[in-house]
Design a protein around this motif. Structure first.
Motif, PDB file in Angstrom:
ATOM      1  N   ARG A   1       0.822  -1.068  -0.004  1.00  0.00           N
ATOM      2  CA  ARG A   1      -0.096   0.053   0.056  1.00  0.00           C
ATOM      3  C   ARG A   1       0.873   1.223   0.093  1.00  0.00           C
ATOM      4  NH1 ARG A   1      -5.356  -0.009   1.509  1.00  0.00           N
ATOM      5  NH2 ARG A   1      -5.094  -1.555   2.794  1.00  0.00           N
ATOM      6  N   VAL A   2       0.761   2.079  -0.946  1.00  0.00           N
ATOM      7  CA  VAL A   2       1.452   3.500  -1.155  1.00  0.00           C
ATOM      8  C   VAL A   2       0.435   4.536  -0.777  1.00  0.00           C
ATOM      9  CG1 VAL A   2       2.567   4.800  -2.717  1.00  0.00           C
ATOM     10  CG2 VAL A   2       3.245   2.317  -2.529  1.00  0.00           C
ATOM     11  N   GLU A   3       0.712   5.328   0.074  1.00  0.00           N
ATOM     12  CA  GLU A   3      -0.212   6.466   0.426  1.00  0.00           C
ATOM     13  C   GLU A   3       0.538   7.794   0.485  1.00  0.00           C
ATOM     14  OE1 GLU A   3      -3.061   4.911   3.915  1.00  0.00           O
ATOM     15  OE2 GLU A   3      -1.178   4.105   4.181  1.00  0.00           O
ATOM     16  N   GLY A   4       0.053   8.894  -0.521  1.00  0.00           N
ATOM     17  CA  GLY A   4       0.693  10.045  -0.569  1.00  0.00           C
ATOM     18  C   GLY A   4       1.989  10.453  -0.793  1.00  0.00           C
ATOM     19  N   LEU A   5       2.383   9.441  -1.509  1.00  0.00           N
ATOM     20  CA  LEU A   5       4.028   9.442  -1.964  1.00  0.00           C
ATOM     21  C   LEU A   5       4.091  10.660  -2.590  1.00  0.00           C
ATOM     22  CD1 LEU A   5       5.992   7.445  -0.912  1.00  0.00           C
ATOM     23  CD2 LEU A   5       6.011   6.585  -3.215  1.00  0.00           C
ATOM     24  N   THR A   6       5.175  11.448  -2.077  1.00  0.00           N
ATOM     25  CA  THR A   6       5.479  12.916  -2.555  1.00  0.00           C
ATOM     26  C   THR A   6       6.862  13.344  -2.519  1.00  0.00           C
ATOM     27  OG1 THR A   6       3.171  13.870  -1.917  1.00  0.00           O
ATOM     28  CG2 THR A   6       5.167  15.332  -2.527  1.00  0.00           C
ATOM     29  N   MET A   7       7.415  13.757  -3.780  1.00  0.00           N
ATOM     30  CA  MET A   7       8.982  13.703  -3.608  1.00  0.00           C
ATOM     31  C   MET A   7       9.230  15.091  -4.698  1.00  0.00           C
ATOM     32  SD  MET A   7      11.816  11.357  -5.539  1.00  0.00           S
ATOM     33  CE  MET A   7      11.528   9.768  -4.382  1.00  0.00           C
ATOM     34  N   GLU A   8      10.163  15.844  -3.702  1.00  0.00           N
ATOM     35  CA  GLU A   8      10.420  17.181  -4.479  1.00  0.00           C
ATOM     36  C   GLU A   8      11.820  17.087  -5.193  1.00  0.00           C
ATOM     37  OE1 GLU A   8      11.662  20.069  -1.362  1.00  0.00           O
ATOM     38  OE2 GLU A   8      11.553  18.451  -0.078  1.00  0.00           O
ATOM     39  N   ALA A   9      11.866  17.971  -6.407  1.00  0.00           N
ATOM     40  CA  ALA A   9      12.999  17.900  -7.340  1.00  0.00           C
ATOM     41  C   ALA A   9      14.086  18.238  -6.593  1.00  0.00           C
ATOM     42  CB  ALA A   9      12.782  18.554  -8.542  1.00  0.00           C
ATOM     43  N   GLU A  10      14.373  19.028  -5.638  1.00  0.00           N
ATOM     44  CA  GLU A  10      15.595  19.698  -5.018  1.00  0.00           C
ATOM     45  C   GLU A  10      15.935  18.553  -4.107  1.00  0.00           C
ATOM     46  OE1 GLU A  10      12.705  21.469  -5.459  1.00  0.00           O
ATOM     47  OE2 GLU A  10      13.544  22.558  -7.024  1.00  0.00           O
ATOM     48  N   GLY A  11      15.264  17.708  -3.576  1.00  0.00           N
ATOM     49  CA  GLY A  11      16.068  16.843  -2.609  1.00  0.00           C
ATOM     50  C   GLY A  11      14.993  16.753  -1.372  1.00  0.00           C
ATOM     51  N   PHE A  12      15.310  15.632  -0.432  1.00  0.00           N
ATOM     52  CA  PHE A  12      14.454  15.582   0.457  1.00  0.00           C
ATOM     53  C   PHE A  12      14.557  16.380   1.667  1.00  0.00           C
ATOM     54  CE2 PHE A  12      13.253  13.157   4.615  1.00  0.00           C
ATOM     55  CZ  PHE A  12      11.923  12.797   4.360  1.00  0.00           C
ATOM     56  N   ARG A  13      13.483  16.921   2.260  1.00  0.00           N
ATOM     57  CA  ARG A  13      13.731  17.712   3.532  1.00  0.00           C
ATOM     58  C   ARG A  13      12.623  17.101   4.578  1.00  0.00           C
ATOM     59  NH1 ARG A  13      12.223  23.257   2.293  1.00  0.00           N
ATOM     60  NH2 ARG A  13      10.609  22.282   0.963  1.00  0.00           N
ATOM     61  N   PRO A  14      13.109  16.620   5.813  1.00  0.00           N
ATOM     62  CA  PRO A  14      12.165  16.267   6.676  1.00  0.00           C
ATOM     63  C   PRO A  14      10.947  17.348   7.204  1.00  0.00           C
ATOM     64  CG  PRO A  14      14.228  16.065   7.399  1.00  0.00           C
ATOM     65  CD  PRO A  14      14.392  16.954   6.412  1.00  0.00           C
ATOM     66  N   LEU A  15       9.767  16.736   6.956  1.00  0.00           N
ATOM     67  CA  LEU A  15       8.710  17.588   7.231  1.00  0.00           C
ATOM     68  C   LEU A  15       8.374  18.013   8.939  1.00  0.00           C
ATOM     69  CD1 LEU A  15       5.768  18.672   6.247  1.00  0.00           C
ATOM     70  CD2 LEU A  15       4.718  16.440   7.109  1.00  0.00           C
ATOM     71  N   PRO A  16       8.646  19.348   9.242  1.00  0.00           N
ATOM     72  CA  PRO A  16       8.445  19.711  10.539  1.00  0.00           C
ATOM     73  C   PRO A  16       7.142  19.345  11.231  1.00  0.00           C
ATOM     74  CG  PRO A  16       9.075  21.697   8.907  1.00  0.00           C
ATOM     75  CD  PRO A  16       8.478  20.364   8.220  1.00  0.00           C
ATOM     76  N   ARG A  17       7.491  19.014  12.485  1.00  0.00           N
ATOM     77  CA  ARG A  17       6.320  18.459  13.165  1.00  0.00           C
ATOM     78  C   ARG A  17       5.116  19.270  13.191  1.00  0.00           C
ATOM     79  NH1 ARG A  17       6.257  14.534  17.181  1.00  0.00           N
ATOM     80  NH2 ARG A  17       8.426  14.618  17.326  1.00  0.00           N
ATOM     81  N   GLY A  18       3.854  18.753  12.678  1.00  0.00           N
ATOM     82  CA  GLY A  18       2.604  19.517  12.607  1.00  0.00           C
ATOM     83  C   GLY A  18       2.489  20.247  11.584  1.00  0.00           C
ATOM     84  N   ALA A  19       3.292  20.316  10.546  1.00  0.00           N
ATOM     85  CA  ALA A  19       3.340  21.052   9.358  1.00  0.00           C
ATOM     86  C   ALA A  19       2.408  20.343   8.256  1.00  0.00           C
ATOM     87  CB  ALA A  19       4.466  21.407   8.571  1.00  0.00           C
ATOM     88  N   ASP A  20       1.705  21.174   7.420  1.00  0.00           N
ATOM     89  CA  ASP A  20       0.884  20.363   6.369  1.00  0.00           C
ATOM     90  C   ASP A  20       1.795  20.205   5.251  1.00  0.00           C
ATOM     91  OD1 ASP A  20      -0.649  21.291   3.682  1.00  0.00           O
ATOM     92  OD2 ASP A  20      -1.868  20.335   5.152  1.00  0.00           O
ATOM     93  N   LEU A  21       1.656  18.972   4.736  1.00  0.00           N
ATOM     94  CA  LEU A  21       2.774  18.684   3.827  1.00  0.00           C
ATOM     95  C   LEU A  21       2.500  19.642   2.340  1.00  0.00           C
ATOM     96  CD1 LEU A  21       4.790  16.707   2.555  1.00  0.00           C
ATOM     97  CD2 LEU A  21       3.124  15.259   1.736  1.00  0.00           C
ATOM     98  N   ARG A  22       1.226  19.711   1.807  1.00  0.00           N
ATOM     99  CA  ARG A  22       0.930  20.596   0.806  1.00  0.00           C
ATOM    100  C   ARG A  22       1.681  22.114   0.942  1.00  0.00           C
ATOM    101  NH1 ARG A  22       0.362  17.334  -2.945  1.00  0.00           N
ATOM    102  NH2 ARG A  22       0.311  18.919  -4.103  1.00  0.00           N
ATOM    103  N   GLU A  23       1.345  22.576   2.135  1.00  0.00           N
ATOM    104  CA  GLU A  23       2.001  23.943   2.141  1.00  0.00           C
ATOM    105  C   GLU A  23       3.555  23.993   2.508  1.00  0.00           C
ATOM    106  OE1 GLU A  23       0.191  25.882   5.600  1.00  0.00           O
ATOM    107  OE2 GLU A  23      -1.841  25.717   5.142  1.00  0.00           O
TER     108      GLU A  23
END
Length: 530
Positions: free
Chosen positions: A267-289
């Motif tokens: 099962r793959v859910e909401g897999l998103t990858m940015e071109a410039e490289g991976f950055r950890p999502l800050p706690r509580g941040a909205d991924l789309r924003e």
């Protein structure tokens, strides 16, 4: 009227008695082919039949041990590709050789730069490129970056590159391998234009229906020697041509009864990858924003694969397929969640994912699948070095590894003198069968099959399809990525279309043609507008 006027035109290329030996292998033996000027001449044969070696000899990449090459009636001897180019021969390789960070113009003139007073004559080069493009129907913008071009446009750039160097004889190696049907049609129009201008095309392909569509004459090579050269008009069907090549009927990738279960394996859910490289999502941040404004290689990809199911991914190359594979394999970090069975594997290493039962047939067997300078049994161990039969305590179990490689060689019809043979000595099809055998070993629960039959002949293709069908029937979950639309439609239970990093359509293979699928892949058809 002079006698010269009545003299028949000399053949563009004559190959007489070409023989090439490698240690333990005769790649070409007494090859004899005459290629008439201003025609499309197809060369067909199984993997290992000697096509690639023959083309390398004609392009000056290798020297024959015996035999003679004549170009336009003149005896020639090529030491390097530069000699072949000087004689008017150009080659468009299966894997494009373009620099993504340069423009079309820069790629075309690279190594043959026109100069005025020691400086690059960009205006002269642009004018010459536009003239060639116009004359041969090869529409392309000289100032666009190659990284912004689709696959079909890149191929046109490769053809212009050899025409720019004065080639009148073009060798095209598997030119349709990565094209959708619409792009194949455009390529064939371009080839007909080239032929009308008096150019000669050598067309190497495994796709027999395409050979029949474009060729004027067809030469079949079997086990290193020519067995027939026939006019296209004498070949009734692809099946007939397949029988000339391999002595058997043309296989079809049809998968009949459904074996899909209710058990979700991946099962793959909401897999998103940015071109410039991976950055950890800050706690509580909205991924789309958090990713707003970033160029996304994968954009909110979600799907599931059940046991006994093959899910196909269709897309023009460069739309996120490679990144999706790398994210599932743990080779590249992405945002989102990946579950294998009941386990969240999103944070696992690649090795741990492999040990948990993920098999992987990579898209490029040379770069990602094999150590070419290593033996077959050592390649059997690759990616499986922590498990039996490869592992015994802290050591590699050579005896067990060799014995299991012998099993793979037998079960998967890998044609080799020995398991000690180096991988580079095998034909592409036999290398691929070794990889498929390795990845089907160890009872995987989920398999990524990326272009599993790319560049293999109809015999090897049929064998690989059979292995995938049997594994599916035994409950294997398979993610199939392929540029062969017949393969995708024939093998898959469901087809997902990926476009610019998003899954844009979910299709039932029973209700779709390759042409419709090509429309979805290029964005010409959408689910909303279909």
């Amino acid at each position: 009227m002079s006698s010269d006027t009545l003299a028949p035109a000399k053949p563009a290329v004559e190959l007489e008695g070409i023989t090439k030996r490698f240690p333990g292998v005769v790649a070409n033996h007494d090859i004899r082919i005459t290629i008439e000027a201003g025609t499309v001449h197809a060369i067909c044969g199984e993997n290992g039949a000697g096509k690639s070696t023959l083309m390398k000899i004609l392009y000056g990449m290798q020297k024959p041990d015996e035999g003679q090459i004549r170009v336009n009636g003149q005896d020639v001897s090529f030491r390097t590709p530069s000699d072949a180019i000087a004689a008017g021969i150009g080659m468009v390789h299966q894997h494009f050789m373009l620099a993504d960070n340069l423009t079309v113009l820069e790629n075309i003139v690279l190594g043959a730069e026109p100069t005025t007073a020691g400086f690059l004559d960009a205006a002269g080069a642009r004018r010459r490129i536009r003239e060639l493009a116009e004359a041969h129907g090869l529409r392309v913008d000289p100032d666009r970056l190659v990284e912004d071009l689709g696959v079909g446009d890149r191929q046109r750039v490769e053809i212009l590159k050899v025409l720019y160097r004065g080639a009148r004889i073009l060798i095209l190696d598997e030119p349709t391998a990565v094209l959708v049907p619409q792009e194949v049609d455009e390529l064939f129009e371009n080839l007909r234009e080239l032929k009308a201008e008096g150019l000669t095309v050598l067309f190497i392909s495994h796709k027999l229906d395409e050979v029949l569509s474009i060729a004027d004459e067809i030469t079949v090579i079997r086990r290193g020697t020519t067995v027939a050269t026939v006019p296209r008009s004498q070949v009734g069907s692809a099946r007939e041509l397949a029988e000339m090549m391999v002595g058997s009927e043309l296989p079809t990738p049809e998968t009949r009864e459904s074996t899909v279960t209710d058990t979700v394996e991946l099962r793959v859910e909401g897999l998103t990858m940015e071109a410039e490289g991976f950055r950890p999502l800050p706690r509580g941040a909205d991924l789309r924003e958090f990713l707003h404004g970033k160029r996304l290689l994968l954009d909110d990809v979600s799907f599931q694969i059940r046991k006994g199911e093959i899910v196909g991914i269709a897309g023009v190359e460069g739309n996120g397929q490679s990144e999706l594979i790398e994210a599932i394999m743990g080779m590249r970090q992405a945002h989102g969640r990946i579950t294998l069975g009941a386990e969240d594997i999103s944070a696992w290493t690649t090795l741990r994912r492999r040990e948990a039962g993920i098999g992987y047939i990579p898209e490029d067997r040379h770069r990602q699948g094999l150590l070419l300078e290593a033996s077959l049994w050592e390649n059997r161990v690759l990616g499986h070095q922590t498990r039996k039969p490869a592992r015994k305590g802290i050591w590699i179990d050579r005896k067990a590894s060799k014995a299991d490689t012998e099993r793979i060689v037998k079960d998967y019809d890998v044609r080799t003198p020995s398991v000690e043979t180096l991988a580079l000595a095998l034909s592409g099809g036999n290398q691929q069968k070794l990889i498929v055998g390795r990845e089907m070993s160890g009872e995987p629960s989920f398999l990524i099959a990326a272009h599993p039959t790319r560049g293999v002949d109809v015999g090897a293709q049929a064998a690989i399809w059979d292995h995938l069908r049997r594994a599916r029937a035994a409950g294997l979950a398979v993610l199939l990525i392929s540029a062969d639309l017949d393969e995708l439609i024939g093998l898959s239970d469901t087809v997902q279309v990926i476009f610019r990093g998003r899954l844009v359509a979910e299709l039932d293979p029973a209700d779709i043609t390759p042409e419709q699928l090509g429309g979805y892949m290029t964005g010409a058809i959408t689910e909303e507008g279909s």
